[in-house]
Design a protein around this motif. Structure first.
Motif, mmCIF file in Angstrom:
data_model
loop_
_atom_site.group_PDB
_atom_site.id
_atom_site.type_symbol
_atom_site.label_atom_id
_atom_site.label_comp_id
_atom_site.label_asym_id
_atom_site.label_seq_id
_atom_site.Cartn_x
_atom_site.Cartn_y
_atom_site.Cartn_z
ATOM 1 N N LYS A 134 79.210 11.379 -49.970
ATOM 2 C CA LYS A 134 80.355 10.833 -50.543
ATOM 3 C C LYS A 134 81.748 11.590 -50.009
ATOM 4 C CE LYS A 134 82.928 9.363 -54.672
ATOM 5 N NZ LYS A 134 84.166 9.517 -53.865
ATOM 6 N N GLN A 135 81.429 12.832 -49.854
ATOM 7 C CA GLN A 135 82.721 13.610 -49.230
ATOM 8 C C GLN A 135 82.822 13.356 -47.735
ATOM 9 O OE1 GLN A 135 81.853 18.075 -49.004
ATOM 10 N NE2 GLN A 135 83.905 18.148 -50.209
ATOM 11 N N VAL A 136 81.779 13.308 -47.112
ATOM 12 C CA VAL A 136 82.062 12.861 -45.589
ATOM 13 C C VAL A 136 82.449 11.576 -45.500
ATOM 14 C CG1 VAL A 136 80.458 12.413 -43.476
ATOM 15 C CG2 VAL A 136 80.034 14.405 -44.939
ATOM 16 N N GLY A 137 81.999 10.464 -46.260
ATOM 17 C CA GLY A 137 82.651 9.076 -46.299
ATOM 18 C C GLY A 137 84.048 8.975 -46.470
ATOM 19 N N ASP A 138 84.280 9.716 -47.450
ATOM 20 C CA ASP A 138 85.741 9.680 -47.864
ATOM 21 C C ASP A 138 86.503 10.232 -46.639
ATOM 22 O OD1 ASP A 138 85.163 8.633 -50.116
ATOM 23 O OD2 ASP A 138 85.499 10.350 -51.523
ATOM 24 N N LYS A 139 86.157 11.483 -46.104
ATOM 25 C CA LYS A 139 87.115 11.907 -45.349
ATOM 26 C C LYS A 139 87.001 11.380 -43.890
ATOM 27 C CE LYS A 139 86.969 16.645 -47.144
ATOM 28 N NZ LYS A 139 86.571 18.256 -46.852
ATOM 29 N N LEU A 140 85.661 10.766 -43.651
ATOM 30 C CA LEU A 140 85.626 10.089 -42.274
ATOM 31 C C LEU A 140 86.668 8.788 -42.314
ATOM 32 C CD1 LEU A 140 84.225 9.419 -39.704
ATOM 33 C CD2 LEU A 140 82.579 8.234 -41.022
ATOM 34 N N PHE A 141 86.677 8.099 -43.488
ATOM 35 C CA PHE A 141 87.599 7.240 -43.750
ATOM 36 C C PHE A 141 89.071 7.714 -43.353
ATOM 37 C CE2 PHE A 141 90.619 4.681 -46.512
ATOM 38 C CZ PHE A 141 90.639 3.502 -45.812
ATOM 39 N N LEU A 199 81.611 15.052 -37.751
ATOM 40 C CA LEU A 199 81.001 14.762 -39.391
ATOM 41 C C LEU A 199 80.898 16.358 -39.863
ATOM 42 C CD1 LEU A 199 78.835 11.874 -38.914
ATOM 43 C CD2 LEU A 199 81.334 11.826 -39.274
ATOM 44 N N ASN A 200 80.363 17.077 -39.345
ATOM 45 C CA ASN A 200 80.134 18.542 -39.758
ATOM 46 C C ASN A 200 81.377 19.151 -40.508
ATOM 47 O OD1 ASN A 200 77.722 19.500 -40.325
ATOM 48 N ND2 ASN A 200 77.675 20.752 -38.335
ATOM 49 N N ASP A 201 82.441 18.739 -39.848
ATOM 50 C CA ASP A 201 83.622 19.572 -40.347
ATOM 51 C C ASP A 201 84.205 19.140 -41.711
ATOM 52 O OD1 ASP A 201 83.481 21.031 -38.013
ATOM 53 O OD2 ASP A 201 85.473 19.555 -36.945
ATOM 54 N N PHE A 202 83.506 17.881 -41.853
ATOM 55 C CA PHE A 202 84.104 17.317 -43.289
ATOM 56 C C PHE A 202 83.199 17.756 -44.488
ATOM 57 C CE2 PHE A 202 84.990 13.099 -40.563
ATOM 58 C CZ PHE A 202 86.354 13.790 -40.399
ATOM 59 N N VAL A 203 82.275 18.548 -44.370
ATOM 60 C CA VAL A 203 81.486 19.272 -45.534
ATOM 61 C C VAL A 203 81.909 20.392 -45.778
ATOM 62 C CG1 VAL A 203 79.150 19.560 -46.134
ATOM 63 C CG2 VAL A 203 79.585 17.855 -44.435
ATOM 64 N N ASP A 204 82.377 20.618 -47.022
ATOM 65 C CA ASP A 204 82.953 21.845 -47.552
ATOM 66 C C ASP A 204 81.717 23.005 -47.482
ATOM 67 O OD1 ASP A 204 85.107 20.693 -48.370
ATOM 68 O OD2 ASP A 204 84.597 20.840 -50.453
ATOM 69 N N ASP A 205 82.405 23.960 -47.403
ATOM 70 C CA ASP A 205 81.386 25.321 -47.292
ATOM 71 C C ASP A 205 80.553 25.273 -48.645
ATOM 72 O OD1 ASP A 205 81.916 25.645 -44.953
ATOM 73 O OD2 ASP A 205 83.237 27.643 -45.298
ATOM 74 N N TYR A 206 81.319 25.039 -49.634
ATOM 75 C CA TYR A 206 80.552 25.030 -50.977
ATOM 76 C C TYR A 206 79.275 24.216 -51.053
ATOM 77 C CZ TYR A 206 79.403 23.872 -55.818
ATOM 78 O OH TYR A 206 78.511 23.536 -57.007
ATOM 79 N N TRP A 207 79.329 23.029 -50.434
ATOM 80 C CA TRP A 207 78.165 22.021 -50.319
ATOM 81 C C TRP A 207 77.170 22.460 -49.416
ATOM 82 C CZ3 TRP A 207 77.211 19.390 -54.462
ATOM 83 C CH2 TRP A 207 78.235 18.963 -55.416
ATOM 84 N N LYS A 208 77.552 23.171 -48.373
ATOM 85 C CA LYS A 208 76.650 23.392 -47.333
ATOM 86 C C LYS A 208 75.910 24.617 -47.800
ATOM 87 C CE LYS A 208 79.576 22.699 -42.966
ATOM 88 N NZ LYS A 208 80.246 23.195 -42.050
ATOM 89 N N LEU A 209 76.534 25.646 -48.543
ATOM 90 C CA LEU A 209 75.752 26.900 -49.124
ATOM 91 C C LEU A 209 74.832 26.137 -50.274
ATOM 92 C CD1 LEU A 209 75.662 29.757 -49.182
ATOM 93 C CD2 LEU A 209 77.353 29.812 -50.997
ATOM 94 N N ARG A 210 75.268 25.263 -51.096
ATOM 95 C CA ARG A 210 74.483 24.620 -52.170
ATOM 96 C C ARG A 210 73.222 23.873 -51.343
ATOM 97 N NH1 ARG A 210 76.593 21.656 -57.649
ATOM 98 N NH2 ARG A 210 74.678 20.828 -58.031
ATOM 99 N N LEU A 211 73.307 23.246 -50.552
ATOM 100 C CA LEU A 211 72.189 22.587 -49.825
ATOM 101 C C LEU A 211 71.329 23.561 -49.521
ATOM 102 C CD1 LEU A 211 70.763 19.859 -49.242
ATOM 103 C CD2 LEU A 211 72.045 19.874 -46.941
ATOM 104 N N ARG A 212 71.889 24.554 -48.631
ATOM 105 C CA ARG A 212 71.150 25.599 -48.078
ATOM 106 C C ARG A 212 70.095 26.450 -48.875
ATOM 107 N NH1 ARG A 212 74.517 28.595 -44.788
ATOM 108 N NH2 ARG A 212 75.071 26.620 -43.818
ATOM 109 N N ARG A 213 70.988 26.763 -50.081
ATOM 110 C CA ARG A 213 70.320 27.387 -51.170
ATOM 111 C C ARG A 213 69.077 26.686 -51.722
ATOM 112 N NH1 ARG A 213 75.070 29.875 -54.603
ATOM 113 N NH2 ARG A 213 75.463 31.958 -53.186
ATOM 114 N N THR A 214 69.440 25.523 -51.995
ATOM 115 C CA THR A 214 68.443 24.557 -52.798
ATOM 116 C C THR A 214 67.199 24.425 -51.937
ATOM 117 O OG1 THR A 214 70.259 23.433 -53.781
ATOM 118 C CG2 THR A 214 68.107 22.472 -54.337
ATOM 119 N N LEU A 215 67.389 24.057 -50.733
ATOM 120 C CA LEU A 215 66.252 24.156 -49.798
ATOM 121 C C LEU A 215 65.487 25.463 -49.778
ATOM 122 C CD1 LEU A 215 68.005 21.889 -46.898
ATOM 123 C CD2 LEU A 215 66.227 21.234 -48.595
ATOM 124 N N LEU A 216 66.136 26.294 -49.777
ATOM 125 C CA LEU A 216 65.351 27.882 -49.743
ATOM 126 C C LEU A 216 64.339 28.087 -50.711
ATOM 127 C CD1 LEU A 216 68.052 30.391 -48.225
ATOM 128 C CD2 LEU A 216 65.575 29.835 -47.278
#
Ligand code: G6P
Ligand code: 1S3
Length: 604
Positions: free
Chosen positions: A377-384, A398-415
């Motif tokens: 959703k975040q990428v979609g909104d920012k891309l638009f 596209l990578n720049d559109f993802v907040d660090d918060y979400w990047k970290l959260r995804l990485r942590r969950t995957l870990l």
């Protein structure tokens, strides 16, 4: 047709009380029976003290024969309820609380022995309950047959030994009631098949009394024999069980009454195919949660097989299924075929709870999904926005559109989700994991969900219900989402599980030792083209049967998607053959025999 002059009551322990397959028979047959018998049809079932079934709707209209008999019973002090069973067809139903009989059970048992030589002296709670219920049924039928209740001829159809005790009484006292008794298995057959490898070969020489004592089921066998031998008409659900009855019960059935099902066909063929995809996606979710924390595989090339039924390891063919699936795994590895099979084993065993790691893995996968949805959703909104204001018409990063918060959260969950533990075979913590036959068999053949196994196993020791968080599906939805049902039973008087697959348009495997498989062999030529595979077990030893099942499964995994779709279409179109609207004719045949026996011969 003179049915307005006749009443039919059908009595079963499983009326409004689901225990096993007999519930399905009575319930699914109800619309066809109501169609034929109309107001003259009524079911009788047990009421357990203080537990009024939700599917029962009481009535206050007692102005027919059944209502009058109920009022008479109430006057005698019995707790008897009259109303409707809230299922398709909405048949009339009488429920009787049998508990008050307990205070004089010894007397009822004494007369069973004195009058009919049925020995029920050894303690068995189910036998006691059914004797108490039988006594109330007997009294209700006596009230129904009294002058002043009805002038119509009464026909009473009893299912299985649990309701068998009144039959001998009706005969001995020459009550004006014609009786039919249907058995859905034989007590001894069930025990002997589980414990005797060549059951069908030794059957002709079985001494029923000696075996009944050995298995400590003499009372049940005596009730079963008394019911079958005293009924005016005796029936069972398949030819196979019919031959068994001759030897173990001492009477050849007069009519074979195969089981049907209610087939609801869609007007447009694609609708049931769409349902397959919809529910398969739900199963995909489970599979991702269960396996992908360790390794993944292509879900587009994954087939879902399942086997299910009561925990009768040998009788329901769980043993053969596991051996065949082990062989299939080896064949698939050897051939290098790029398909994964997940076999679900669905049955009921005692467990403490769902395994916490299985639940945790499933929850973490949901968390990964939620995080991905937020990022999308975040990428979609920012891309638009970036595209709308984009002065130099460049594709934004596209990578720049993802907040660090979400990047970290995804990485942590995957870990925390990903680990090297092999995906569990059993979804629940079994009470007796060490002695569970399925677990031990899987360990013995080393089917433990290794990454390189082409066949994976999920053993779910509980029946599927929508409240179960692992699948979130009804059982019939789960069936639709699968590709193949596997039921190579060794002892199976009929077998609803393959029939349920066919009703959902899903191919199925059954065996020539199941009543259903045997019926298909005699009535549906070229059964495989109908998507019904029949493992020959009758004249094959166990190893040959396992190899033959493995070969069937191996050919199935090699079908293309187009071939699978076309096979589902063929299965769906053959389902019509098993609709009660056709199979109820065998019940008509059975009733015809007692009606012929009435002074006037009439046709139904
Ligand atoms: C149904 C759908 C198709 C889908 C197919 C998948 O037939 O209508 O759109 O491709 O199922 O079949 P499969 O056997 O691969 O699950
Ligand atoms: C019996 O239930 P079961 O699973 O103990 O009755 C069913 C209904 O007739 C039949 O389908 C099944 O084979 C029998 O074994």
């Amino acid at each position: 047709m003179q049915l307005e002059k006749k009443l039919l009551v059908e009595i079963a322990w499983e009326v409004c009380n689901q225990v096993g397959g007999i519930y399905t028979v009575i319930r699914s047959k109800a619309p066809a029976m109501v169609d034929i018998w109309g107001d003259n049809y009524c079911l009788i079932g047990p009421m357990f003290p203080g537990k009024m079934p939700a599917e029962f709707e009481p009535t206050d209209k007692y102005n027919d024969a059944f209502g009058r008999a109920v009022l008479k019973m109430q006057k005698l002090g019995f707790e008897v309820h009259y109303g409707y069973w809230l299922v398709s067809g909405k048949p009339k139903v009488i429920l009787i609380n049998f508990a008050p009989i307990y205070s004089r059970l010894h007397e009822v048992k004494y007369f069973l022995w004195e009058n009919h030589k049925i020995d029920t002296s050894s303690f068995d709670e189910l036998v006691d309950q059914t004797i108490a219920f039988g006594e109330t049924v007997k009294q209700l039928l006596e009230q129904l047959a009294q002058p002043g209740t009805t002038t119509k001829k009464i026909h009473a159809h009893f299912h299985e030994w649990m309701v068998g005790t009144p039959i001998a009484h009706i005969k001995k006292n020459a009550l004006p009631i014609k009786t039919v008794f249907t058995t859905h298995a034989t007590q001894l057959g069930r025990y002997l098949a589980t414990t005797t490898p060549r059951f069908y070969d030794i059957l002709p020489g079985v001494n029923w009394e000696k075996e009944a004592r050995r298995f400590n089921c003499l009372s049940k066998v005596l009730i079963e024999r008394s019911a079958a031998q005293n009924a005016d008409v005796f029936t069972t659900v398949s030819e196979i069980t019919g031959s068994e009855c001759e030897i173990l019960i001492g009477r050849k059935p007069d009519v074979i009454t195969p089981n049907g099902i209610n087939i609801e066909r869609f007007v447009a063929l694609h609708e049931f195919q769409n349902l397959h995809v919809e529910y398969k996606q739900k199963i995909n979710q489970f599979v991702m949660g269960h396996f992908f924390h360790n390794y993944s595989f292509d879900l587009e090339n994954t087939l879902y097989f399942f086997t299910s039924g009561r925990f009768e390891y040998v009788n329901k063919g769980f043993d053969l299924t596991i051996d065949a699936i082990d062989r299939l795994n080896k064949k698939m590895k050897k051939s290098g075929i790029d398909v994964t099979v997940v076999l679900f084993i669905i049955t009921k065993q005692e467990y403490h709870s769902i395994n916490s790691k299985v639940l945790h893995s499933r929850a973490l996968m949901e968390e990964v999904r939620d995080t991905c949805t937020a990022i999308r959703k975040q990428v979609g909104d920012k891309l638009f926005l970036a595209s709308a204001y984009n002065p130099d018409q460049k594709m934004p990063a596209l990578n720049d559109f993802v907040d660090d918060y979400w990047k970290l959260r995804l990485r942590r969950t995957l870990l925390s989700w990903k680990n090297d533990e092999l995906p569990y075979i059993v979804t629940h913590d079994l009470v007796d994991n060490h002695n569970d036959q399925i677990v031990n068999h899987l360990r013995r053949v080393n089917m433990v969900n290794e990454k390189n196994d082409r066949v994976k196993i999920v053993y779910h020791p509980d029946f599927i219900s929508p409240t179960n968080p692992l699948f979130g599906l009804e059982y019939h939805q789960f069936i639709r989402g699968c590709h193949l049902g596997v039921f190579p039973s060794y002892y199976e008087p009929w077998g609803y599980t393959p029939l349920e697959c066919i009703a959902s348009g899903i191919p199925t495997v059954t065996s020539d030792l199941s009543g259903f498989g045997d019926y298909v062999l005699s009535n549906l030529p070229s059964e495989e083209s109908h998507g019904i595979y029949i493992v020959r077990r009758r004249h094959n030893d166990y190893t040959k049967a396992a190899e033959s099942l493995a070969n069937m499964l191996f050919s199935f995994v090699q079908l293309t998607r187009r071939e699978r779709i076309s096979q589902r279409n063929m299965v769906e179109s053959s389902s019509e053959n098993f609709d009660w609207k056709y199979l109820v004719k065998y019940y008509r045949d059975a009733y015809q025999l007692i009606i012929e026996d009435d002074s006037v011969t009439e046709e139904i």
